[in-house]
Enzyme design. Sequence first.
Site, mmCIF file in Angstrom:
data_model
loop_
_atom_site.group_PDB
_atom_site.id
_atom_site.type_symbol
_atom_site.label_atom_id
_atom_site.label_comp_id
_atom_site.label_asym_id
_atom_site.label_seq_id
_atom_site.Cartn_x
_atom_site.Cartn_y
_atom_site.Cartn_z
ATOM 1 N N GLY A 41 62.702 20.824 -30.441
ATOM 2 C CA GLY A 41 61.546 20.185 -31.060
ATOM 3 C C GLY A 41 61.657 20.097 -32.561
ATOM 4 N N ASP A 62 73.671 24.102 -30.360
ATOM 5 C CA ASP A 62 72.758 24.197 -29.217
ATOM 6 C C ASP A 62 73.580 24.139 -27.935
ATOM 7 O OD1 ASP A 62 70.682 23.603 -27.171
ATOM 8 O OD2 ASP A 62 69.401 23.342 -28.914
ATOM 9 N N LEU A 71 61.221 16.132 -23.254
ATOM 10 C CA LEU A 71 60.932 14.794 -23.766
ATOM 11 C C LEU A 71 59.546 14.668 -24.388
ATOM 12 C CD1 LEU A 71 62.553 12.587 -20.978
ATOM 13 C CD2 LEU A 71 63.591 13.621 -23.003
ATOM 14 N N ARG A 73 58.444 16.344 -26.807
ATOM 15 C CA ARG A 73 58.482 16.612 -28.247
ATOM 16 C C ARG A 73 59.862 16.461 -28.871
ATOM 17 N NH1 ARG A 73 58.924 20.373 -24.938
ATOM 18 N NH2 ARG A 73 60.349 22.122 -25.166
ATOM 19 N N LYS A 86 72.816 18.396 -24.702
ATOM 20 C CA LYS A 86 71.987 17.961 -25.816
ATOM 21 C C LYS A 86 72.816 17.441 -26.985
ATOM 22 C CE LYS A 86 67.636 20.483 -25.327
ATOM 23 N NZ LYS A 86 66.713 21.450 -25.968
ATOM 24 N N ASP A 130 63.724 29.023 -31.490
ATOM 25 C CA ASP A 130 62.440 29.460 -30.930
ATOM 26 C C ASP A 130 62.519 30.878 -30.377
ATOM 27 O OD1 ASP A 130 64.024 29.079 -28.728
ATOM 28 O OD2 ASP A 130 62.652 27.744 -27.663
ATOM 29 N N CYS A 189 57.273 29.021 -26.903
ATOM 30 C CA CYS A 189 56.624 27.721 -26.705
ATOM 31 C C CYS A 189 56.545 27.381 -25.220
ATOM 32 C CB CYS A 189 57.387 26.638 -27.457
ATOM 33 S SG CYS A 189 57.178 26.714 -29.254
ATOM 34 N N CYS A 337 56.228 35.614 -12.516
ATOM 35 C CA CYS A 337 55.673 34.882 -13.666
ATOM 36 C C CYS A 337 56.402 33.550 -13.724
ATOM 37 C CB CYS A 337 55.827 35.690 -14.954
ATOM 38 S SG CYS A 337 57.534 36.033 -15.430
#
Length: 379
Positions: A41, A62, A71, A73, A86, A130, A189, A337
């Site tokens: 992002g 990455d 997609l 963000r 990516k 992140d 996030c 979770c």
Amino acid sequence: MPDFTPDELSRYARHLAIPEFGIEGQRKLKAARVLCIGAGGLGSPITMYLAAAGIGGIGLVDPDVVEITNLQRQILFGQKDLGRKKLDAARDRLADINPHVDIQVYPELFTAANAMKIAADYDVIIDGTDNFPTRYLSNDVAVWLRKPNVYGSILRFDGQVGVFAPHLGAPCYRCMCPQPPPPGMVPSCAEGGVLGVLPGLIGTMQALEAIKLITGIGQPLLGKLMHVDTLSMRFRTLTLRRDPGCPVCGDHPTITEPIDYQGFCGITAAAPPDVPTMTVHELKELREAGDNHFLLDVREPHEQSISRISGAVLIPLGELGTRTAELPRDRRILVHCKSGGRSARAVSLLREQGFENVWNISGGIIAWAREIDPSMAEY
């Protein structure tokens, strides 16, 4: 300083028309190399605007592939890129924005083993990550290599931007956050969500700070942290101070080379060894056999509204400590979770409360969706 082709002079005409910027500012951009850690992002607007601005070289780190949840963000990518690495997609997109920029890609994790080697050839490091281990690692490497570290973070509706650079008189990230928060205290996030336009705002500001540092225009956020609340559109700038006792940039540093950042942040690749773990396939077999277990979902209500395993009882992890009376002590409790981290902590908490037959579902509902029920929505 580099010269320009006629195409470049036309491309950067609006920059060249700015008296305070002009040809000298553009030459500085072309001579510079910027490393962006993360192509998500934040990395999307960072690299797109830097490429358009005419940075001479961009490095991008990455290891991931493009997924449909990106997609919302990550504007580097489109529908056609789903399933691609990516960095393959990013390199194509950035070259299309500006073919004059040299794009170097590192399709791997930024780790203690490779960080110094990757970052050494760049003038500015931009943190578009992140997670805390990479955030502390990028900070430490920037300190040791004497390079500015342009920091950004986002969550839900709020974002932060700052520039850490002890060699320029500013503090480092560790001066602001000497210790990472306990695992699970700050949601990612993926867990907490993020408004899609927020990384566009924060990432663009990070790109702007890099341009200011490279060209010498304006006043970069050295020793400053800008916080943005997008719901009220309120910007607050906080002053940060260098910590003389900082273990990395202080007067007597105690950390002078990469450490175990996963361990420092209390993060391990798997659940702790004392947490009993079960796969989603084993859970499926128990359900099909009619096993009398109690399935506990420790996600948040908004997550369960997206996807749920039938029969699961929702008690968010933050409420679990005060709601243990709602759980049976005479049945096996299976906890899930989103991906297995919160549920592992829930199992540990319940065992501390005297529950003996408690199991963590490895991979959580994401593993269930991918391996058991492909019709289930992922998020």
